[in-house]
Design a protein around this motif. Structure first.
Motif, PDB file in Angstrom:
ATOM      1  N   TYR A  51      28.118  39.123  39.081  1.00 20.97           N
ATOM      2  CA  TYR A  51      27.446  38.836  40.502  1.00 20.97           C
ATOM      3  C   TYR A  51      27.240  38.708  41.464  1.00 20.97           C
ATOM      4  O   TYR A  51      26.142  38.389  42.017  1.00 20.97           O
ATOM      5  CB  TYR A  51      28.857  37.174  40.708  1.00 20.97           C
ATOM      6  CG  TYR A  51      28.994  36.638  41.032  1.00 20.97           C
ATOM      7  CD1 TYR A  51      28.462  34.690  40.743  1.00 20.97           C
ATOM      8  CD2 TYR A  51      28.236  36.628  43.247  1.00 20.97           C
ATOM      9  CE1 TYR A  51      28.172  33.624  42.563  1.00 20.97           C
ATOM     10  CE2 TYR A  51      28.240  35.496  43.674  1.00 20.97           C
ATOM     11  CZ  TYR A  51      28.140  34.326  43.477  1.00 20.97           C
ATOM     12  OH  TYR A  51      28.106  33.311  43.682  1.00 20.97           O
TER      13      TYR A  51
ATOM     14  N   PRO B 247      25.866  31.573  37.107  1.00 19.40           N
ATOM     15  CA  PRO B 247      26.620  29.903  37.071  1.00 19.40           C
ATOM     16  C   PRO B 247      26.088  29.141  37.731  1.00 19.40           C
ATOM     17  O   PRO B 247      26.508  27.767  37.326  1.00 19.40           O
ATOM     18  CB  PRO B 247      27.719  30.361  38.659  1.00 19.40           C
ATOM     19  CG  PRO B 247      27.395  32.073  38.669  1.00 19.40           C
ATOM     20  CD  PRO B 247      25.819  32.333  37.926  1.00 19.40           C
TER      21      PRO B 247
ATOM     22  N   ARG C 113      33.497  36.643  32.416  1.00 19.63           N
ATOM     23  CA  ARG C 113      34.345  36.182  33.542  1.00 19.63           C
ATOM     24  C   ARG C 113      35.659  36.432  34.221  1.00 19.63           C
ATOM     25  O   ARG C 113      35.769  36.193  35.128  1.00 19.63           O
ATOM     26  CB  ARG C 113      34.104  34.708  33.292  1.00 19.63           C
ATOM     27  CG  ARG C 113      35.158  33.131  33.124  1.00 19.63           C
ATOM     28  CD  ARG C 113      34.284  32.990  35.125  1.00 19.63           C
ATOM     29  NE  ARG C 113      34.765  31.931  35.162  1.00 19.63           N
ATOM     30  CZ  ARG C 113      34.403  30.195  35.351  1.00 19.63           C
ATOM     31  NH1 ARG C 113      33.756  30.803  34.509  1.00 19.63           N
ATOM     32  NH2 ARG C 113      35.080  29.694  36.232  1.00 19.63           N
TER      33      ARG C 113
ATOM     34  N   HIS D 234      27.665  31.133  32.881  1.00 18.83           N
ATOM     35  CA  HIS D 234      28.628  31.839  32.850  1.00 18.83           C
ATOM     36  C   HIS D 234      30.160  31.366  32.450  1.00 18.83           C
ATOM     37  O   HIS D 234      30.570  31.108  32.218  1.00 18.83           O
ATOM     38  CB  HIS D 234      28.976  30.550  34.510  1.00 18.83           C
ATOM     39  CG  HIS D 234      29.877  31.421  36.138  1.00 18.83           C
ATOM     40  ND1 HIS D 234      30.314  32.345  36.001  1.00 18.83           N
ATOM     41  CD2 HIS D 234      30.707  30.432  36.127  1.00 18.83           C
ATOM     42  CE1 HIS D 234      31.145  33.244  37.291  1.00 18.83           C
ATOM     43  NE2 HIS D 234      31.669  32.005  37.128  1.00 18.83           N
TER      44      HIS D 234
ATOM     45  N   CYS E 223      31.863  42.041  36.567  1.00 19.59           N
ATOM     46  CA  CYS E 223      31.127  40.657  36.320  1.00 19.59           C
ATOM     47  C   CYS E 223      29.718  40.526  37.503  1.00 19.59           C
ATOM     48  O   CYS E 223      29.809  41.859  38.093  1.00 19.59           O
ATOM     49  CB  CYS E 223      31.871  39.692  37.729  1.00 19.59           C
ATOM     50  SG  CYS E 223      30.860  38.665  37.805  1.00 19.59           S
TER      51      CYS E 223
ATOM     52  N   TYR F 285      34.811  37.656  36.870  1.00 20.10           N
ATOM     53  CA  TYR F 285      35.021  37.495  38.333  1.00 20.10           C
ATOM     54  C   TYR F 285      35.994  36.526  38.473  1.00 20.10           C
ATOM     55  O   TYR F 285      36.569  36.078  40.244  1.00 20.10           O
ATOM     56  CB  TYR F 285      33.854  36.490  37.622  1.00 20.10           C
ATOM     57  CG  TYR F 285      33.407  35.355  39.193  1.00 20.10           C
ATOM     58  CD1 TYR F 285      32.154  35.245  39.393  1.00 20.10           C
ATOM     59  CD2 TYR F 285      34.404  33.784  38.343  1.00 20.10           C
ATOM     60  CE1 TYR F 285      31.872  33.629  39.580  1.00 20.10           C
ATOM     61  CE2 TYR F 285      33.577  32.802  39.303  1.00 20.10           C
ATOM     62  CZ  TYR F 285      32.805  32.647  40.195  1.00 20.10           C
ATOM     63  OH  TYR F 285      32.102  31.898  41.138  1.00 20.10           O
TER      64      TYR F 285
END
Ligand code: SF4
Length: 249
Positions: free
Chosen positions: A142, A149, A118, A112, A140, A121
């Motif tokens: 995620y 991360p 990034r 991350h 992102c 994010y």
């Protein structure tokens, strides 16, 4: 040393020429200046170590306790990292290790920290399925379960195949394969809980704020604003999160 060490049934689960893997390892380590545990299985047990661990597999560090051990985790580890660790050791001796026994040179940052996605994010722009607008735009990953991360490795910088790409660049979140117990951490496609995944830096700096550090106050405020952005993004998502069992097979 490559691979976890099966200790069950007296080591009978891995035998070559009448010699068990555990006996081979002990024999090889006798005259060693240090042992390099190559791959997540050797470093942390990896997949064989995952529940229910039918062979009683253990990492190298649970067998060899009287030699320095350098863990080079990853499933598989990055070739340049393997080579780099050997060359470093031959040139300079023991590298500085992190708390998991990995060389800080290659494991000092999370995926991350160095991920090219990034900025998305930080802006709260996430892919919610593998074929939505966010996925097509390279946002992102995620919300699709990316473990970047909380995963320390050099994939985002060294990449693979002579710098060609790495999983996130190919559109798939990081599995966290260079961390202990990555196979048993609740699902590759389940998003990290916000408490451990969204704001680790903010939390650390937030602690400094309690001690009066101004930078901590700023970071905590930034963390709160990011948390709000992610919550808003998740609420606005029109599609439910993908079923875990629809991707893992
Ligand atoms: S969550 Fe994953 S895809 Fe998103 S920025 Fe971090 S490492 Fe990259």
């Amino acid at each position: 040393m490559d691979g976890a060490v099966p200790m069950g049934a007296g080591g009978a689960y891995c035998v070559a020429a009448g010699q068990s893997a555990v006996d081979d390892l002990r024999h090889a380590a006798q005259g060693a200046a240090a042992v390099i545990a190559v791959g997540t299985c050797a470093a942390f047990g990896g997949v064989p170590y995952a529940a229910p661990n039918p062979t009683g597999a253990v990492p190298v560090s649970e067998v060899i306790r009287d030699r320095p051990i350098i863990n080079v985790s990853g499933c598989p580890p990055i070739p340049e990292v393997m080579t780099g660790v050997v060359v470093y050791y031959l040139s300079f001796g023991m590298p500085t290790l992190d708390r998991q026994g990995r060389p800080l040179t290659f494991y000092g940052n999370t995926i991350h920290d160095r991920c090219y996605r990034r900025p998305f994010y930080d802006e709260g722009r996430f892919a919610h399925t593998f074929d939505d607008e966010g996925a097509r735009n390279g946002w992102c990953l995620y919300e699709l379960g990316c473990k970047g991360p909380v995963t320390y490795n050099a994939c985002a910088t060294l990449k693979w195949n002579q710098g060609t790409s790495f999983p996130i660049q190919s559109g798939h979140g990081c599995l966290g394969c260079s961390e202990p117990d990555f196979w048993d951490k609740g699902g590759f496609y389940r998003p990290l809980p916000a408490a451990t995944g969204h704001w680790p830096r903010g939390e650390v700096l937030g602690g400094a704020a309690l001690g009066g550090a101004v930078v901590g106050v700023g970071a905590a405020a930034l963390a709160r604003s990011r948390q709000h952005a992610v919550a808003k993004s998740a609420k606005e998502a029109s599609s439910p999160p993908p079923r875990e069992d629809s991707h893992e097979h």
